[in-house]
Design a protein around this motif. Structure first.
Motif, PDB file in Angstrom:
ATOM      1  N   TYR B  10       0.855  -1.181   0.000  1.00  0.00           N
ATOM      2  CA  TYR B  10       0.000   0.000   0.000  1.00  0.00           C
ATOM      3  C   TYR B  10       0.899   1.242   0.000  1.00  0.00           C
ATOM      4  O   TYR B  10       1.937   1.252   0.649  1.00  0.00           O
ATOM      5  CB  TYR B  10      -0.887   0.044   1.260  1.00  0.00           C
ATOM      6  N   LEU B  11       0.463   2.257  -0.737  1.00  0.00           N
ATOM      7  CA  LEU B  11       1.217   3.508  -0.753  1.00  0.00           C
ATOM      8  C   LEU B  11       0.286   4.663  -1.049  1.00  0.00           C
ATOM      9  O   LEU B  11      -0.473   4.612  -2.026  1.00  0.00           O
ATOM     10  CB  LEU B  11       2.340   3.458  -1.794  1.00  0.00           C
ATOM     11  N   ILE B  12       0.351   5.677  -0.211  1.00  0.00           N
ATOM     12  CA  ILE B  12      -0.343   6.933  -0.450  1.00  0.00           C
ATOM     13  C   ILE B  12       0.737   7.991  -0.638  1.00  0.00           C
ATOM     14  O   ILE B  12       1.597   8.155   0.217  1.00  0.00           O
ATOM     15  CB  ILE B  12      -1.264   7.321   0.721  1.00  0.00           C
ATOM     16  N   THR B  13       0.676   8.693  -1.751  1.00  0.00           N
ATOM     17  CA  THR B  13       1.688   9.706  -2.033  1.00  0.00           C
ATOM     18  C   THR B  13       1.045  10.884  -2.751  1.00  0.00           C
ATOM     19  O   THR B  13      -0.179  10.915  -2.937  1.00  0.00           O
ATOM     20  CB  THR B  13       2.843   9.102  -2.853  1.00  0.00           C
ATOM     21  N   VAL B  14       1.880  11.839  -3.139  1.00  0.00           N
ATOM     22  CA  VAL B  14       1.347  13.056  -3.743  1.00  0.00           C
ATOM     23  C   VAL B  14       1.777  13.169  -5.207  1.00  0.00           C
ATOM     24  O   VAL B  14       2.766  12.561  -5.643  1.00  0.00           O
ATOM     25  CB  VAL B  14       1.813  14.299  -2.967  1.00  0.00           C
ATOM     26  N   THR B  15       1.033  13.960  -5.921  1.00  0.00           N
ATOM     27  CA  THR B  15       1.309  14.186  -7.344  1.00  0.00           C
ATOM     28  C   THR B  15       2.741  14.652  -7.545  1.00  0.00           C
ATOM     29  O   THR B  15       3.231  15.537  -6.842  1.00  0.00           O
ATOM     30  CB  THR B  15       0.333  15.229  -7.897  1.00  0.00           C
ATOM     31  N   GLY B  16       3.412  14.017  -8.530  1.00  0.00           N
ATOM     32  CA  GLY B  16       4.741  14.459  -8.928  1.00  0.00           C
ATOM     33  C   GLY B  16       5.902  13.840  -8.176  1.00  0.00           C
ATOM     34  O   GLY B  16       7.050  14.018  -8.590  1.00  0.00           O
ATOM     35  N   LYS B  17       5.643  13.116  -7.118  1.00  0.00           N
ATOM     36  CA  LYS B  17       6.731  12.531  -6.339  1.00  0.00           C
ATOM     37  C   LYS B  17       7.063  11.144  -6.873  1.00  0.00           C
ATOM     38  O   LYS B  17       6.275  10.195  -6.706  1.00  0.00           O
ATOM     39  CB  LYS B  17       6.347  12.464  -4.867  1.00  0.00           C
ATOM     40  N   LYS B  18       8.219  11.005  -7.468  1.00  0.00           N
ATOM     41  CA  LYS B  18       8.621   9.759  -8.109  1.00  0.00           C
ATOM     42  C   LYS B  18       8.519   8.566  -7.160  1.00  0.00           C
ATOM     43  O   LYS B  18       8.870   8.670  -5.979  1.00  0.00           O
ATOM     44  CB  LYS B  18      10.050   9.877  -8.616  1.00  0.00           C
ATOM     45  N   LEU B  19       8.015   7.462  -7.683  1.00  0.00           N
ATOM     46  CA  LEU B  19       7.939   6.262  -6.861  1.00  0.00           C
ATOM     47  C   LEU B  19       8.253   5.024  -7.694  1.00  0.00           C
ATOM     48  O   LEU B  19       8.121   5.027  -8.930  1.00  0.00           O
ATOM     49  CB  LEU B  19       6.567   6.145  -6.211  1.00  0.00           C
ATOM     50  N   THR B  20       8.685   3.996  -7.003  1.00  0.00           N
ATOM     51  CA  THR B  20       8.981   2.710  -7.640  1.00  0.00           C
ATOM     52  C   THR B  20       8.274   1.606  -6.888  1.00  0.00           C
ATOM     53  O   THR B  20       8.334   1.544  -5.657  1.00  0.00           O
ATOM     54  CB  THR B  20      10.500   2.434  -7.640  1.00  0.00           C
ATOM     55  N   VAL B  21       7.622   0.737  -7.623  1.00  0.00           N
ATOM     56  CA  VAL B  21       7.024  -0.464  -7.060  1.00  0.00           C
ATOM     57  C   VAL B  21       7.887  -1.649  -7.505  1.00  0.00           C
ATOM     58  O   VAL B  21       8.097  -1.851  -8.707  1.00  0.00           O
ATOM     59  CB  VAL B  21       5.574  -0.662  -7.529  1.00  0.00           C
ATOM     60  N   THR B  22       8.395  -2.374  -6.562  1.00  0.00           N
ATOM     61  CA  THR B  22       9.278  -3.478  -6.915  1.00  0.00           C
ATOM     62  C   THR B  22       8.489  -4.766  -7.112  1.00  0.00           C
ATOM     63  O   THR B  22       7.421  -4.966  -6.528  1.00  0.00           O
ATOM     64  CB  THR B  22      10.346  -3.703  -5.841  1.00  0.00           C
ATOM     65  N   CYS B  23       9.030  -5.621  -7.950  1.00  0.00           N
ATOM     66  CA  CYS B  23       8.460  -6.939  -8.195  1.00  0.00           C
ATOM     67  C   CYS B  23       9.602  -7.927  -8.339  1.00  0.00           C
ATOM     68  O   CYS B  23      10.532  -7.697  -9.126  1.00  0.00           O
ATOM     69  CB  CYS B  23       7.606  -6.935  -9.460  1.00  0.00           C
ATOM     70  N   SER B  24       9.518  -9.015  -7.614  1.00  0.00           N
ATOM     71  CA  SER B  24      10.560 -10.030  -7.670  1.00  0.00           C
ATOM     72  C   SER B  24       9.910 -11.404  -7.695  1.00  0.00           C
ATOM     73  O   SER B  24       8.963 -11.665  -6.972  1.00  0.00           O
ATOM     74  CB  SER B  24      11.467  -9.898  -6.438  1.00  0.00           C
ATOM     75  N   GLN B  25      10.474 -12.291  -8.552  1.00  0.00           N
ATOM     76  CA  GLN B  25       9.960 -13.666  -8.599  1.00  0.00           C
ATOM     77  C   GLN B  25      11.110 -14.644  -8.423  1.00  0.00           C
ATOM     78  O   GLN B  25      12.245 -14.386  -8.868  1.00  0.00           O
ATOM     79  CB  GLN B  25       9.200 -13.920  -9.919  1.00  0.00           C
ATOM     80  N   ASN B  26      10.814 -15.756  -7.761  1.00  0.00           N
ATOM     81  CA  ASN B  26      11.857 -16.730  -7.441  1.00  0.00           C
ATOM     82  C   ASN B  26      11.709 -18.023  -8.230  1.00  0.00           C
ATOM     83  O   ASN B  26      12.179 -19.082  -7.813  1.00  0.00           O
ATOM     84  CB  ASN B  26      11.873 -17.015  -5.934  1.00  0.00           C
ATOM     85  N   MET B  27      11.029 -17.947  -9.383  1.00  0.00           N
ATOM     86  CA  MET B  27      10.743 -19.141 -10.165  1.00  0.00           C
ATOM     87  C   MET B  27      11.568 -19.215 -11.451  1.00  0.00           C
ATOM     88  O   MET B  27      11.329 -20.066 -12.302  1.00  0.00           O
ATOM     89  CB  MET B  27       9.242 -19.177 -10.486  1.00  0.00           C
ATOM     90  N   ASN B  28      12.495 -18.284 -11.620  1.00  0.00           N
ATOM     91  CA  ASN B  28      13.340 -18.247 -12.821  1.00  0.00           C
ATOM     92  C   ASN B  28      12.513 -18.071 -14.099  1.00  0.00           C
ATOM     93  O   ASN B  28      12.872 -18.579 -15.170  1.00  0.00           O
ATOM     94  CB  ASN B  28      14.206 -19.509 -12.926  1.00  0.00           C
TER      95      ASN B  28
END
Lengths: 113, 114
Positions: B10-28
């Motif tokens: 969950y993330l609440i942020t404001v307009t214009g503020k750069k953000l990154t959502v990470t995704c990682s998988q362990n199944m190759n």
């Protein structure tokens, strides 16, 4: 543009009855077909896949595919309250193409105790 | 345990503020993808990647960036988020893009852009 159409519902079915969910798709090149179940706020969960015409059964679930009619369906026998969810039909072009899944908007299923 | 892991949930942020959502998988898995899900619009693909250093646009790529420097990671970047990017986001992966490879989904990230 590839399209996958589902009736949004809600589809209300009494407990113990058969729930029938339908899906049509526009791309005749589609080769792989999936049904996902999604509870509110949760991620989609794969419940059935089908690749050739006919029926495929897995427990209480049966998927049916008719490529000539561009139609795929999901039957849920002996419906349980825990089956209440949104069911997403997903279609994929086969043969190693770069496309991902095209999803329908989902059918909201309610099983009435 | 085989899984696709997204952060934050969950993330609440404001307009214009750069953000990154990470995704990682362990199944190759070779194939990874990002979707957004909005009421009445269903799941829509944002970007996908067939393998390391190979990415391509999905149906709704505007306002998003991705990278695939390692096989297991596929971050989603919003350089200048706007309120219309408020949505539920899912990352997914599968072994290959050929026939018969269903996608496995992460638990989702709910973003609110104020």
């Amino acid at each position: 543009q590839k399209e996958v159409e589902q009736n949004s519902g809600p589809l209300s079915v009494p407990e113990g009855a058969i729930a029938s969910l339908n899906c049509t798709y526009s791309d005749r090149g589609s080769q792989s077909f999936f049904w996902y179940r999604q509870y509110s706020g949760k991620s989609p969960e794969l419940i059935m896949s089908i690749y050739s015409n006919g029926d495929k059964e897995d427990g209480r679930f049966t998927a049916q595919l008719n490529k000539a009619s561009q139609y795929v369906s999901l039957l849920i026998r002996d419906s349980q309250p825990s089956d209440s969810a949104t069911y997403l039909c997903a279609v994929k072009e086969g043969g190693g193409g770069a496309d991902g899944l095209t999803f329908g908007k989902g059918t909201h299923l309610i099983i009435q105790p | 345990e085989a899984q696709v892991t997204q952060n934050p949930r969950y993330l609440i942020t404001v307009t214009g503020k750069k953000l990154t959502v990470t995704c990682s998988q362990n199944m190759n898995h070779e194939y990874m993808s990002w979707y957004r899900q909005d009421p009445g619009l269903g799941l829509r693909q944002i970007y996908y990647s067939m393998n390391v250093e190979v990415t391509d646009k999905g149906d709704v790529p505007e306002g998003y960036k991705v990278s695939r420097k390692e096989k297991r990671n596929f971050p989603l970047i919003l350089e200048s988020p706007s309120p219309n990017q408020t949505s539920l986001y899912f990352c997914a992966s599968s072994p290959q893009t050929g026939e018969g490879q269903p996608q496995h989904f992460g638990d989702g990230t709910r973003l609110s852009i104020l």
